[in-house]
Design a protein around this motif. Sequence first.
Motif, mmCIF file in Angstrom:
data_model
loop_
_atom_site.group_PDB
_atom_site.id
_atom_site.type_symbol
_atom_site.label_atom_id
_atom_site.label_comp_id
_atom_site.label_asym_id
_atom_site.label_seq_id
_atom_site.Cartn_x
_atom_site.Cartn_y
_atom_site.Cartn_z
ATOM 1 N N PHE A 78 14.869 -9.682 3.905
ATOM 2 C CA PHE A 78 14.118 -9.742 2.656
ATOM 3 C C PHE A 78 13.496 -8.375 2.438
ATOM 4 O O PHE A 78 12.884 -7.811 3.356
ATOM 5 N N ASN A 79 13.650 -7.817 1.225
ATOM 6 C CA ASN A 79 13.170 -6.472 0.920
ATOM 7 C C ASN A 79 12.193 -6.484 -0.241
ATOM 8 O O ASN A 79 12.394 -7.202 -1.223
ATOM 9 N N GLY B 31 6.754 -14.618 7.332
ATOM 10 C CA GLY B 31 6.355 -13.621 8.310
ATOM 11 C C GLY B 31 5.618 -12.483 7.641
ATOM 12 O O GLY B 31 5.446 -12.461 6.417
ATOM 13 N N THR B 32 5.161 -11.552 8.453
ATOM 14 C CA THR B 32 4.464 -10.371 7.947
ATOM 15 C C THR B 32 5.083 -9.123 8.548
ATOM 16 O O THR B 32 5.709 -9.168 9.613
ATOM 17 N N THR B 33 4.894 -8.034 7.853
ATOM 18 C CA THR B 33 5.318 -6.729 8.340
ATOM 19 C C THR B 33 4.432 -5.691 7.664
ATOM 20 O O THR B 33 3.688 -6.014 6.737
ATOM 21 N N ALA C 23 7.874 0.532 1.053
ATOM 22 C CA ALA C 23 8.976 -0.424 1.238
ATOM 23 C C ALA C 23 8.674 -1.306 2.445
ATOM 24 O O ALA C 23 8.173 -0.833 3.462
ATOM 25 N N ALA C 24 8.979 -2.590 2.304
ATOM 26 C CA ALA C 24 8.777 -3.538 3.394
ATOM 27 C C ALA C 24 10.025 -4.388 3.541
ATOM 28 O O ALA C 24 10.654 -4.745 2.548
ATOM 29 N N ALA C 25 10.383 -4.708 4.781
ATOM 30 C CA ALA C 25 11.564 -5.524 5.047
ATOM 31 C C ALA C 25 11.251 -6.507 6.162
ATOM 32 O O ALA C 25 10.527 -6.175 7.104
ATOM 33 N N LEU C 26 11.794 -7.712 6.033
ATOM 34 C CA LEU C 26 11.587 -8.746 7.038
ATOM 35 C C LEU C 26 12.909 -9.453 7.284
ATOM 36 O O LEU C 26 13.538 -9.950 6.345
#
Length: 136
Positions: free
Chosen positions: A51-52, A92-94, A101-104
């Motif tokens: 997931f982005n 979830g978390t990141t 930018a965040a990715a999980l």
Amino acid sequence: AWNVYPFFPSGTVIVSDIERGLFILDVSAALDRNRIIMADPLLTEGQTTTFNATNASPNALTYFLYSLTGPGAQYVPTVNAMIGLDHPLLMGTTTADNQGAAALDVSIPNGSAGTPLWFQTINDGRTSNVPSAIIN
């Protein structure tokens, strides 16, 4: 479209069509440059999906949420945001990178094909769009 007028400061766009009539569109959310953008996920049972999200606050904790029941609206004080999901669950978390930018990575369970899901990202009190997908 027969004619388009996109010059209202509010983000309203008027579109006319000779066969179907007049349409008044609110595109202000699409023009919100401060909104986090969550990409549409491709979900396949038994596989891992990434997931982005982009345009998040750099180096800030990012929550990835989902719903089995659809869009909704509820304020969640722990993340200081109005969530756009009905009965949100935490995937979830990141931490977003220094570019926002965040990715999980999430494993999609076997036997879940055909399940519709809705998603949202929360970061620094800001929310993303709410994409949806059906698990393949």
